[in-house]
Scaffold this active site. Structure first.
Site, PDB file in Angstrom:
ATOM      1  N   TYR A  51       0.842  -1.194   0.000  1.00 40.58           N
ATOM      2  CA  TYR A  51       0.000   0.000   0.000  1.00 40.58           C
ATOM      3  C   TYR A  51       0.875   1.241   0.000  1.00 40.58           C
ATOM      4  O   TYR A  51       1.901   1.287   0.675  1.00 40.58           O
ATOM      5  CB  TYR A  51      -0.889   0.035   1.256  1.00 40.58           C
ATOM      6  CG  TYR A  51      -2.328  -0.284   0.937  1.00 40.58           C
ATOM      7  CD1 TYR A  51      -3.042   0.528   0.064  1.00 40.58           C
ATOM      8  CD2 TYR A  51      -2.962  -1.386   1.488  1.00 40.58           C
ATOM      9  CE1 TYR A  51      -4.356   0.235  -0.247  1.00 40.58           C
ATOM     10  CE2 TYR A  51      -4.270  -1.683   1.181  1.00 40.58           C
ATOM     11  CZ  TYR A  51      -4.967  -0.875   0.317  1.00 40.58           C
ATOM     12  OH  TYR A  51      -6.269  -1.152   0.001  1.00 40.58           O
ATOM     13  N   GLU A  53      -0.600   4.874  -0.270  1.00 42.87           N
ATOM     14  CA  GLU A  53      -1.423   6.074  -0.457  1.00 42.87           C
ATOM     15  C   GLU A  53      -0.578   7.337  -0.297  1.00 42.87           C
ATOM     16  O   GLU A  53       0.250   7.435   0.611  1.00 42.87           O
ATOM     17  CB  GLU A  53      -2.578   6.092   0.550  1.00 42.87           C
ATOM     18  CG  GLU A  53      -3.779   5.333   0.000  1.00 42.87           C
ATOM     19  CD  GLU A  53      -4.585   4.639   1.067  1.00 42.87           C
ATOM     20  OE1 GLU A  53      -3.967   4.083   1.996  1.00 42.87           O
ATOM     21  OE2 GLU A  53      -5.813   4.649   0.959  1.00 42.87           O
ATOM     22  N   ASP A 197      -7.582  13.644 -24.811  1.00 36.75           N
ATOM     23  CA  ASP A 197      -7.592  12.228 -24.436  1.00 36.75           C
ATOM     24  C   ASP A 197      -6.944  11.450 -25.574  1.00 36.75           C
ATOM     25  O   ASP A 197      -7.545  11.259 -26.632  1.00 36.75           O
ATOM     26  CB  ASP A 197      -9.048  11.789 -24.217  1.00 36.75           C
ATOM     27  CG  ASP A 197      -9.158  10.313 -23.855  1.00 36.75           C
ATOM     28  OD1 ASP A 197      -8.167   9.567 -24.036  1.00 36.75           O
ATOM     29  OD2 ASP A 197     -10.250   9.903 -23.404  1.00 36.75           O
ATOM     30  N   THR A 223      -4.824   6.067 -21.566  1.00 35.08           N
ATOM     31  CA  THR A 223      -4.595   4.748 -20.999  1.00 35.08           C
ATOM     32  C   THR A 223      -3.176   4.362 -21.386  1.00 35.08           C
ATOM     33  O   THR A 223      -2.529   5.033 -22.199  1.00 35.08           O
ATOM     34  CB  THR A 223      -5.587   3.713 -21.564  1.00 35.08           C
ATOM     35  OG1 THR A 223      -5.602   3.816 -22.978  1.00 35.08           O
ATOM     36  CG2 THR A 223      -6.981   3.938 -21.016  1.00 35.08           C
ATOM     37  N   LYS A 226      -2.782   0.599 -24.810  1.00 33.26           N
ATOM     38  CA  LYS A 226      -3.213   0.491 -26.207  1.00 33.26           C
ATOM     39  C   LYS A 226      -1.972   0.595 -27.092  1.00 33.26           C
ATOM     40  O   LYS A 226      -1.104  -0.257 -27.005  1.00 33.26           O
ATOM     41  CB  LYS A 226      -4.270   1.562 -26.509  1.00 33.26           C
ATOM     42  CG  LYS A 226      -5.539   1.376 -25.645  1.00 33.26           C
ATOM     43  CD  LYS A 226      -6.650   2.320 -26.024  1.00 33.26           C
ATOM     44  CE  LYS A 226      -7.923   2.035 -25.270  1.00 33.26           C
ATOM     45  NZ  LYS A 226      -8.123   2.844 -24.074  1.00 33.26           N
ATOM     46  N   ARG A 232      -2.388  -2.460 -18.265  1.00 35.02           N
ATOM     47  CA  ARG A 232      -3.656  -1.723 -18.208  1.00 35.02           C
ATOM     48  C   ARG A 232      -3.563  -0.675 -17.112  1.00 35.02           C
ATOM     49  O   ARG A 232      -3.336  -1.018 -15.951  1.00 35.02           O
ATOM     50  CB  ARG A 232      -4.815  -2.670 -17.907  1.00 35.02           C
ATOM     51  CG  ARG A 232      -5.023  -3.725 -18.946  1.00 35.02           C
ATOM     52  CD  ARG A 232      -6.317  -4.441 -18.714  1.00 35.02           C
ATOM     53  NE  ARG A 232      -7.416  -3.614 -19.159  1.00 35.02           N
ATOM     54  CZ  ARG A 232      -7.885  -3.598 -20.401  1.00 35.02           C
ATOM     55  NH1 ARG A 232      -7.353  -4.371 -21.316  1.00 35.02           N
ATOM     56  NH2 ARG A 232      -8.889  -2.831 -20.731  1.00 35.02           N
TER      57      ARG A 232
HETATM   58  N1  DSN Z   1     -12.766   0.690 -24.309  1.00 33.32           N
HETATM   59  C1  DSN Z   1     -11.796   1.442 -25.049  1.00 33.32           C
HETATM   60  C2  DSN Z   1     -11.817   1.137 -26.483  1.00 33.32           C
HETATM   61  O1  DSN Z   1     -11.956  -0.021 -26.816  1.00 33.32           O
HETATM   62  O2  DSN Z   1     -11.666   2.035 -27.319  1.00 33.32           O
HETATM   63  C3  DSN Z   1     -11.902   2.897 -24.820  1.00 33.32           C
HETATM   64  O3  DSN Z   1     -11.665   3.152 -23.498  1.00 33.32           O
END
Ligand code: DSN
Length: 424
Positions: A51, A53, A197, A223, A226, A232
């Site tokens: 942990y 925090e 974003d 994120t 990707k 993730r």
């Molecule tokens: N769920 C994602 C996507 O597949 O584009 C976006 O957050």
């Protein structure tokens, strides 16, 4: 995974099955990828026991001498890679990251102007079923009715009309380059904050094949799993002026203890993305997407905007007599993983839309190139023609698996996979 095999054979078998599935199928979901083994090792480390925090140097628990360095490494790598003044590596994923931005910059009820979901935006850009569309006042812009591209004059007019607190630039199903500079100019003119974003395109940005939003945005969210090819998770980058508010919104505003094992995996991915090879990888993602789009057009598929500039292609399945669900199901039975998706001005419903969304980050991580993109277009076209014929789809699946055997994904390999390496 010998400990897992001995302790929990049932789960071990499931993980092996998923590994095999990811190996034998052509994974075309544009928001997915294969991480390197190094990322998986860091993510599966003892840091899951801890942990922490707070933030490095200011924690609420003892025992942070290593964790502070891990998180510090991730922060410094993120700042250097994106050229940002401040980085917060704690968001659990993209949705909490975006919510943290609104918490930091808005009061409940303030107006957020984002791209409409059926036009390629994300739930957290103020869509009604998301709390971002309930706690804040959502306003939407759409793509141009003829070109299906972003129309910056129309976005400017909308921003002047609704005077948002935050403008969101970014998409989950938009196949073209986004002009972040134009968004920055609009935001400044109307006195709004700009959130960019870049969840889908972060890897393309750091790879130098998509312009960076960092000079134009107040905050950049992404994120990490990707095109960036990390574990993730979520990441926020911002100007120093917003650093305190952003950090406070993430913790203690929205989250408790950060997932330091994920942050360690992110640190590894950021180091990998800083390698010269990553630029080749990003270039190859786009080259592959263009080759695949071209081959699909030649086979009679209509594509939203007529092609792609990035990693993503939006197929109008109705141009070939199918719905998005029918085509994505047929593709799945043939070993080609995609997702059904709305297309702009879709007359159909989100759970039975007109489109199928595909992309090239995963196949490029496996080392596939132009010849394989033509083969994939053929597989897609044949899957569509074979809808409702399980035996024909099974024959395609065997061909797909045979092609996949020649292009190992990076899981299990020690080195980072780079384009053109193919089978080893
Ligand atoms: N769920 C994602 C996507 O597949 O584009 C976006 O957050």
């Amino acid at each position: 995974m010998s400990a897992l095999r001995d302790t929990d054979p049932a789960l071990y078998a499931l993980l092996r099955a998923e590994e095999r599935r990811q190996f034998e199928q052509i994974r075309l979901i544009p928001s997915e990828n294969y991480t390197s083994s190094a990322v998986i090792e860091a993510t599966a480390s003892v840091l899951t026991n801890k942990y922490s925090e707070g933030y490095p140097g200011k924690r609420y628990y003892e025992g942070q001498e290593v964790v502070d360095q891990v998180e510090g490494l991730a922060i410094e790598r993120a700042k250097a890679l994106f050229g940002a003044e401040h980085a917060n590596v704690q968001p659990y994923s993209g949705s909490p990251a975006n919510l943290a931005v609104y918490v930091a910059l808005c009061k409940p009820g303030d107006t957020i102007l984002g791209l409409s979901l059926p036009h390629g935006g994300h739930l957290t850009h103020g869509w009604g079923v998301s709390v971002t569309g309930q706690f804040y006042k959502p306003e939407r812009y759409e793509v141009h009715p003829d070109t299906h591209r972003l129309d910056y004059d129309a976005i400017r007019r909308k921003a002047l009309e609704v005077r948002p607190r935050v403008i969101v630039a970014g998409a989950t199903a938009y196949p073209r380059t986004i002009d972040f500079e134009a968004f920055g100019a609009i935001a400044r003119e109307v006195g709004a904050y700009l959130l960019c974003d870049i969840a889908h395109i972060a890897g393309l940005v750091v790879g130098g094949v998509h312009p960076s939003p960092v000079p134009h945005a107040d905050v950049v969210s992404t994120t990490t799993h990707k095109t960036l090819r990390g574990p993730r998770g979520g990441l926020l980058l911002c100007r120093e002026a917003h650093a305190k508010a952003i950090d406070k919104a993430v913790f203690p505003g929205l989250q408790g203890g950060p997932h330091e094992h994920t942050i360690a995996g992110l640190a590894v991915a950021l180091a990998e993305a800083a390698q010269p090879d990553f630029k080749l990888y990003a270039r190859a993602i786009v080259d592959n997407a263009k080759a695949l789009a071209e081959a699909l057009l030649e086979r009679g598929f209509r594509l939203v905007t007529g092609g792609t500039d990035n990693h993503l292609i939006l197929i109008d399945a109705t141009s070939k007599g199918a719905t998005g669900k029918e085509l994505s199901r047929a593709m799945a039975l043939a070993g080609l993983e995609a997702n059904m998706n709305t297309i702009p001005f879709d007359p159909r419903k989100p759970f039975d839309p007109s489109g199928v969304r595909i992309g090239t980050p995963s196949v490029t991580s496996r080392g596939m190139g132009a010849p394989e993109m033509i083969a994939i277009a053929d597989f897609i076209a044949r899957s569509n023609e074979s809808r409702g014929d399980p035996q024909a789809l099974e024959r395609i699946r065997l061909e797909v698996a045979a092609m996949c055997r020649a292009f190992r994904p990076p899981v299990g390999a020690a080195a980072l996979y780079i384009p053109g390496r193919g089978a080893e």
